[in-house]
Design a protein around this motif. Structure first.
Motif, PDB file in Angstrom:
ATOM      1  N   ASN A  15       0.822  -1.222   0.000  1.00 51.09           N
ATOM      2  CA  ASN A  15       0.000   0.000   0.000  1.00 51.09           C
ATOM      3  C   ASN A  15       0.852   1.265   0.000  1.00 51.09           C
ATOM      4  N   VAL A  16       2.157   1.114  -0.278  1.00 50.70           N
ATOM      5  CA  VAL A  16       3.053   2.265  -0.270  1.00 50.70           C
ATOM      6  C   VAL A  16       2.971   2.969  -1.628  1.00 50.70           C
ATOM      7  N   GLU A  17       2.425   4.159  -1.621  1.00 53.75           N
ATOM      8  CA  GLU A  17       2.246   4.911  -2.858  1.00 53.75           C
ATOM      9  C   GLU A  17       3.461   5.739  -3.227  1.00 53.75           C
ATOM     10  N   LYS A  18       4.282   6.061  -2.244  1.00 53.31           N
ATOM     11  CA  LYS A  18       5.429   6.924  -2.514  1.00 53.31           C
ATOM     12  C   LYS A  18       6.511   6.669  -1.474  1.00 53.31           C
ATOM     13  N   PHE A  19       7.759   6.751  -1.911  1.00 52.88           N
ATOM     14  CA  PHE A  19       8.898   6.637  -1.002  1.00 52.88           C
ATOM     15  C   PHE A  19       9.777   7.862  -1.166  1.00 52.88           C
ATOM     16  N   GLU A  20      10.164   8.443  -0.037  1.00 51.63           N
ATOM     17  CA  GLU A  20      11.021   9.622  -0.049  1.00 51.63           C
ATOM     18  C   GLU A  20      12.295   9.342   0.728  1.00 51.63           C
ATOM     19  N   LEU A  21      13.417   9.418   0.040  1.00 48.88           N
ATOM     20  CA  LEU A  21      14.724   9.288   0.672  1.00 48.88           C
ATOM     21  C   LEU A  21      15.212  10.691   0.982  1.00 48.88           C
TER      22      LEU A  21
END
Length: 244
Positions: free
Chosen positions: A199-205
């Motif tokens: 359900n992860v729509e976006k990842f921000e590093l």
């Protein structure tokens, strides 16, 4: 008759947030956090007391003044500190927001989460009014997480699993600190965990920065990462490759 509605301890308000969820956001930063992240850039939010007290209704009325700027994608984000420490206030604030069809986002590190009552029932009630959860995953390894934040992460990962089961959209953030949170195997483990959730729509590093060091000094707190520099472009690129 005495008013029993909860009040919220607010640290600050931002009227035109652009990095705290989709679109233009009205961002509420609540006061209080029990983590002690070594790279925290807002240590002034740790204390759980505040003179800046709001009722949910008054705060929503203030936010609503800016709703014409939000467009079709914007809305309200509640951040911190750690907003889940004020879950009663959050429930009422988000409930009122949804009555106006406002998009609601919760920015949290998940540390207060527990399946013990009464918190768990309140948390499920809160999720009824939450459109997006922005979850900071500091570190996958439990021992390293405790060293980094002063707290374990078992309950935080449990919360992520619960959100996946409820199919609530999640954005995950991870701060990249050279020598501390940039271990390749740990980043691969984080990637596997996110893929598993579904359900992860976006990842921000988020590259580590030293903009909060002055605040530590002003508060008379020794900064634990003194001398550690932000990651280089090459280090950021190597980490980003894992998550592409």
């Amino acid at each position: 008759m005495k008013d029993t509605k909860p009040t919220g301890r607010v640290h600050s308000l931002e009227t035109f947030g652009l990095v705290d969820g989709p679109g233009v956001r009205y961002v509420v930063f609540l006061q209080g956090c029990r983590m002690r992240c070594q790279y925290c850039h807002n240590p002034e939010t740790w204390k759980e007391d505040s003179q800046n007290i709001w009722t949910p209704q008054a705060l929503l009325e203030r936010a609503w003044r800016y709703h014409r700027y939000w467009g079709p994608d914007g809305g309200i984000t509640v951040s911190g500190g750690e907003p889940l420490l004020q879950i009663d206030f959050l429930i009422e604030f988000f409930r009122l927001a949804k009555q106006k069809k406002i998009h609601t986002a919760l920015d949290t590190c998940g540390q207060p989460f527990t399946k013990d009552e009464p918190f768990y029932g309140k948390w499920k009630e809160l999720m009824k009014y939450t459109d997006l959860v922005m979850l900071d995953l500091k570190e996958m390894n439990p021992a390293r997480h405790r060293t980094l934040t002063g707290r374990g992460n078992k309950n935080i990962l449990e919360m992520a699993e619960e959100l996946a089961g409820m199919k609530i959209p999640v954005w995950i953030r991870h701060v990249l600190v050279p020598g501390l949170t940039d271990d390749k195997e740990e980043l691969l483990e984080l990637k596997r965990f996110m893929d598993h959730l579904g359900n992860v729509e976006k990842f921000e590093l988020l590259p580590y920065h030293t903009l909060g060091v002055l605040k530590w000094a002003e508060l008379g707190i020794e900064y634990p990462l003194d001398g550690i520099l932000p990651p280089t472009e090459e280090e950021i690129e190597e980490a980003e490759k894992i998550f592409r």
